[in-house]
Scaffold this motif. Structure first.
Motif, PDB file in Angstrom:
ATOM      1  N   TYR A 386     -18.135 -11.164  -0.590  1.00 36.61           N
ATOM      2  CA  TYR A 386     -16.893 -11.946  -0.665  1.00 36.61           C
ATOM      3  C   TYR A 386     -16.222 -11.776  -2.028  1.00 36.61           C
ATOM      4  N   ASN A 387     -16.935 -12.175  -3.082  1.00 42.10           N
ATOM      5  CA  ASN A 387     -16.306 -12.259  -4.402  1.00 42.10           C
ATOM      6  C   ASN A 387     -16.154 -10.906  -5.087  1.00 42.10           C
ATOM      7  N   ARG A 388     -17.262 -10.148  -5.122  1.00 42.63           N
ATOM      8  CA  ARG A 388     -17.111  -8.831  -5.743  1.00 42.63           C
ATOM      9  C   ARG A 388     -16.245  -7.943  -4.849  1.00 42.63           C
ATOM     10  N   GLY A 389     -16.268  -8.198  -3.522  1.00 43.39           N
ATOM     11  CA  GLY A 389     -15.368  -7.479  -2.616  1.00 43.39           C
ATOM     12  C   GLY A 389     -13.912  -7.731  -2.986  1.00 43.39           C
ATOM     13  N   ALA A 390     -13.585  -8.987  -3.309  1.00 40.99           N
ATOM     14  CA  ALA A 390     -12.221  -9.317  -3.748  1.00 40.99           C
ATOM     15  C   ALA A 390     -11.939  -8.689  -5.115  1.00 40.99           C
ATOM     16  N   MET A 391     -12.961  -8.629  -5.956  1.00 39.69           N
ATOM     17  CA  MET A 391     -12.780  -8.013  -7.286  1.00 39.69           C
ATOM     18  C   MET A 391     -12.435  -6.533  -7.163  1.00 39.69           C
ATOM     19  N   VAL A 392     -12.999  -5.857  -6.154  1.00 38.50           N
ATOM     20  CA  VAL A 392     -12.652  -4.445  -5.900  1.00 38.50           C
ATOM     21  C   VAL A 392     -11.142  -4.334  -5.698  1.00 38.50           C
ATOM     22  N   LEU A 393     -10.609  -5.226  -4.864  1.00 42.45           N
ATOM     23  CA  LEU A 393      -9.176  -5.160  -4.561  1.00 42.45           C
ATOM     24  C   LEU A 393      -8.338  -5.508  -5.783  1.00 42.45           C
ATOM     25  N   HIS A 394      -8.825  -6.440  -6.590  1.00 42.62           N
ATOM     26  CA  HIS A 394      -8.065  -6.770  -7.795  1.00 42.62           C
ATOM     27  C   HIS A 394      -8.064  -5.585  -8.762  1.00 42.62           C
ATOM     28  N   GLU A 395      -9.174  -4.927  -8.907  1.00 40.76           N
ATOM     29  CA  GLU A 395      -9.249  -3.714  -9.734  1.00 40.76           C
ATOM     30  C   GLU A 395      -8.281  -2.658  -9.208  1.00 40.76           C
ATOM     31  N   LEU A 396      -8.262  -2.502  -7.895  1.00 40.84           N
ATOM     32  CA  LEU A 396      -7.358  -1.534  -7.280  1.00 40.84           C
ATOM     33  C   LEU A 396      -5.908  -1.888  -7.600  1.00 40.84           C
ATOM     34  N   ARG A 397      -5.584  -3.177  -7.459  1.00 39.23           N
ATOM     35  CA  ARG A 397      -4.216  -3.635  -7.725  1.00 39.23           C
ATOM     36  C   ARG A 397      -3.798  -3.320  -9.159  1.00 39.23           C
ATOM     37  N   LYS A 398      -4.704  -3.577 -10.104  1.00 39.83           N
ATOM     38  CA  LYS A 398      -4.379  -3.305 -11.505  1.00 39.83           C
ATOM     39  C   LYS A 398      -4.218  -1.808 -11.745  1.00 39.83           C
ATOM     40  N   ALA A 399      -5.031  -1.015 -11.053  1.00 44.35           N
ATOM     41  CA  ALA A 399      -4.992   0.430 -11.282  1.00 44.35           C
ATOM     42  C   ALA A 399      -3.731   1.075 -10.719  1.00 44.35           C
ATOM     43  N   VAL A 400      -3.226   0.568  -9.578  1.00 45.25           N
ATOM     44  CA  VAL A 400      -2.094   1.247  -8.923  1.00 45.25           C
ATOM     45  C   VAL A 400      -0.779   0.490  -9.071  1.00 45.25           C
ATOM     46  N   GLY A 401      -0.857  -0.765  -9.516  1.00 44.59           N
ATOM     47  CA  GLY A 401       0.358  -1.578  -9.631  1.00 44.59           C
ATOM     48  C   GLY A 401       0.650  -2.306  -8.314  1.00 44.59           C
ATOM     49  N   ASP A 402       1.435  -3.392  -8.418  1.00 48.82           N
ATOM     50  CA  ASP A 402       1.670  -4.246  -7.254  1.00 48.82           C
ATOM     51  C   ASP A 402       2.333  -3.515  -6.081  1.00 48.82           C
ATOM     52  N   ARG A 403       3.357  -2.706  -6.396  1.00 40.44           N
ATOM     53  CA  ARG A 403       4.089  -2.063  -5.291  1.00 40.44           C
ATOM     54  C   ARG A 403       3.172  -1.199  -4.445  1.00 40.44           C
ATOM     55  N   ALA A 404       2.423  -0.329  -5.117  1.00 40.99           N
ATOM     56  CA  ALA A 404       1.516   0.567  -4.381  1.00 40.99           C
ATOM     57  C   ALA A 404       0.403  -0.242  -3.714  1.00 40.99           C
ATOM     58  N   PHE A 405      -0.073  -1.273  -4.400  1.00 42.66           N
ATOM     59  CA  PHE A 405      -1.172  -2.072  -3.841  1.00 42.66           C
ATOM     60  C   PHE A 405      -0.776  -2.707  -2.502  1.00 42.66           C
ATOM     61  N   PHE A 406       0.381  -3.338  -2.467  1.00 32.87           N
ATOM     62  CA  PHE A 406       0.773  -3.996  -1.214  1.00 32.87           C
ATOM     63  C   PHE A 406       1.177  -2.967  -0.155  1.00 32.87           C
ATOM     64  N   ARG A 407       1.670  -1.802  -0.609  1.00 34.33           N
ATOM     65  CA  ARG A 407       1.912  -0.718   0.352  1.00 34.33           C
ATOM     66  C   ARG A 407       0.596  -0.294   1.000  1.00 34.33           C
ATOM     67  N   ILE A 408      -0.461  -0.228   0.207  1.00 30.26           N
ATOM     68  CA  ILE A 408      -1.783   0.160   0.725  1.00 30.26           C
ATOM     69  C   ILE A 408      -2.273  -0.866   1.754  1.00 30.26           C
ATOM     70  N   LEU A 409      -2.158  -2.157   1.415  1.00 32.91           N
ATOM     71  CA  LEU A 409      -2.634  -3.187   2.351  1.00 32.91           C
ATOM     72  C   LEU A 409      -1.883  -3.115   3.679  1.00 32.91           C
ATOM     73  N   ARG A 410      -0.555  -2.951   3.592  1.00 35.77           N
ATOM     74  CA  ARG A 410       0.243  -2.892   4.831  1.00 35.77           C
ATOM     75  C   ARG A 410      -0.060  -1.625   5.623  1.00 35.77           C
ATOM     76  N   ALA A 411      -0.249  -0.516   4.911  1.00 35.88           N
ATOM     77  CA  ALA A 411      -0.560   0.747   5.605  1.00 35.88           C
ATOM     78  C   ALA A 411      -1.919   0.642   6.304  1.00 35.88           C
ATOM     79  N   TRP A 412      -2.853  -0.011   5.642  1.00 34.24           N
ATOM     80  CA  TRP A 412      -4.194  -0.204   6.224  1.00 34.24           C
ATOM     81  C   TRP A 412      -4.089  -1.012   7.523  1.00 34.24           C
ATOM     82  N   ALA A 413      -3.374  -2.132   7.450  1.00 36.86           N
ATOM     83  CA  ALA A 413      -3.240  -3.002   8.634  1.00 36.86           C
ATOM     84  C   ALA A 413      -2.487  -2.287   9.753  1.00 36.86           C
ATOM     85  N   SER A 414      -1.495  -1.477   9.404  1.00 34.02           N
ATOM     86  CA  SER A 414      -0.717  -0.863  10.479  1.00 34.02           C
ATOM     87  C   SER A 414      -1.382   0.401  11.021  1.00 34.02           C
TER      88      SER A 414
END
Ligand code: ARG
Ligand code: ZN
Length: 462
Positions: A386-414
């Protein structure tokens, strides 16, 4: 002594080449964490479950009709069913041989089913269902309560109440017809199709059109206050609340449409035609579950829990696991949704949530294993997932920036909507959508044992 040649041997000898004769379906889906969960050789397209439950005697009388397709030439196949008594199994209209072997219900057609063949198997069964105990000690499946039953089946409890291909690798549509004493309500997944009362008993009909994993099915029974309405986006809401939890639940449930709208902004369109909540009073359960389209809560949820179970509708329910090992794709994402919700609704920022966890010493349970590799079914609901899993995503967000991060989440879901996704597919998608090499990040945060020795430093000032 007379030599008796077993029937199976005669059949094999008589049949010649075993490849054209077909072979039995595997007893499991091949998941190392739960080897007997699911089965091989067929795919279930639809479950039609007819249940009659008496909370007082705890007796269940049921018929399950599964529509399925053979994925190999099948001489025999298994369903998963634990406990209960099977009184008949029919293929089409023909009664066929079956036997029980632990949690396997073994069905032997009179002649092999050819690959690609669509078939219907009907199982009549009854008895007193009860939960299984998961490797982590939690009850899972059909859990009797003081006024009915709390039905939540992650990861393996579906087999405690219906014969199933009990692994998220197989997803199907469902119909439920559930009869309970008048005054009780039976709530399942998807669209409410009506209820009728006769002879002191009420029958509730439910339809789940979009594909669903067996563990996400529910048929929760109890005394409930019911509320129904349609959201601005046309989603049919059905809430059922145990009166003992009603006062506490009301202000949180009121937020469901706005939570789903907010999540749709972030993750893409809500995947289902129906939504809602079942708030039970089930103090022995100890958790909530993201049952598809309508999560079940063992007591009035707080807003974070509502956000979490709602996020699972995208991550876990619509995009499903092929292996329980990848469970961080469910729990890490749902936990990160909680962080995002707090951040955007006047609470703690995700960075602060991350920092508070990162401050924990290397000896803390948070660092006991990497989220990409829980090791066994015993640990799939532990803090690192749960927690370190969320930390992975936060690390990803910091590495790619918000725009790319939310694009990734939406692309994954779609890209994986109504289907499945793996950890490897997610990391590839993240690199493709961001144009960055993220191998070091995922290696460190997803797969390396112990506390990572430093958090990622954003390359840009933020
Ligand atoms: N997936 C549930 C959640 O939302 C937890 C299920 C826990 N189940 C269990 N058998 N321990 O977090
Ligand atoms: Zn969860």
């Amino acid at each position: 002594m007379t030599a008796i040649v077993p029937v199976a041997v005669v059949a094999l000898l008589g049949a010649g080449d075993p490849a054209t004769a077909g072979s039995p379906g595997a007893t499991g889906a091949g998941d190392a964490y739960f080897p007997l969960a699911g089965n091989g050789g067929y795919h279930v397209t639809h479950y039609d479950l007819t249940l009659s439950y008496d909370p007082k005697s705890r007796h269940l009388d049921a018929t399950a009709v599964l529509t399925a397709r053979a994925t190999q030439r099948l001489t025999r196949f298994d369903l998963d069913l634990k406990g209960l008594k099977v009184t008949g199994v029919a293929l089409g209209h023909v009664q066929v041989a079956h036997r029980r072997d632990g949690q396997e219900l073994v069905v032997t057609p009179r002649t092999a089913l050819r690959k690609g063949h669509k078939f219907r198997v009907k199982v009549d069964y009854s008895g007193t269902p009860g939960p299984v105990t998961d490797p982590d000690g939690s009850p899972d499946g059909w859990i009797p309560t003081d006024d009915g039953a709390f039905v939540a089946a992650e990861p393996q409890g579906a087999m405690t109440w219906f014969p199933a291909n009990n692994h998220p690798a197989d997803k199907s549509s469902y119909d439920f017809t559930i009869t309970v004493p008048k005054g009780r309500t039976a709530i399942a997944n998807g669209l409410f199709r009506g209820a009728h009362t006769a002879h002191g008993r009420t029958t509730y009909c439910w339809h789940q059109p979009e594909p669903m994993a067996a563990y996400l099915a529910t048929a929760t029974v109890g005394r409930f206050q019911v509320e129904q309405y349609t959201t601005r986006d046309g989603v049919k809401i059905y809430n059922a609340v145990d009166p003992r939890e009603a006062a506490k639940a009301a202000p949180v449930l009121k937020k469901l449409p706005s939570v789903l709208e907010w999540e749709s902004q972030l993750f893409g369109p809500y995947p289902y035609r129906a939504a809602g909540s079942v708030v039970d009073h089930a103090p022995d359960v100890g958790y909530a579950l993201e049952t598809q389209s309508r999560p079940v809560y063992d007591s009035a949820p707080d807003i974070a829990t509502l956000v979490h179970e709602s996020a699972h509708q995208w991550f876990g329910d619509s995009v499903s696991l092929t292996r329980w090992k990848n469970v961080w794709l469910n729990e890490g994402f749902a936990t990160y949704a909680e962080w995002l919700y707090a951040e955007q609704h006047g609470g703690l920022s995700a960075q602060k949530a991350f920092d508070a966890l990162y401050a924990r010493p290397a000896s803390d349970d948070l660092w006991k294993f990497p989220p990409g590799d829980p090791g066994s079914g015993k640990h799939i609901f532990d803090a690192p997932v749960y927690n370190r899993g969320a930390m992975v995503l936060h690390e990803l967000r910091k590495a790619v920036g918000d725009r790319a991060f939310f694009r990734i989440l939406r692309a994954w879901a779609s890209a994986h909507r109504y289907g499945h996704g793996t950890t490897a597919q997610f990391t590839v998608l993240a690199e493709r959508k961001s144009g960055k090499n993220l191998q070091g990040l995922f290696r460190t945060w997803l797969f390396t044992k112990g506390k990572p020795n430093k958090a990622y430093r954003p390359f840009r000032s933020a």
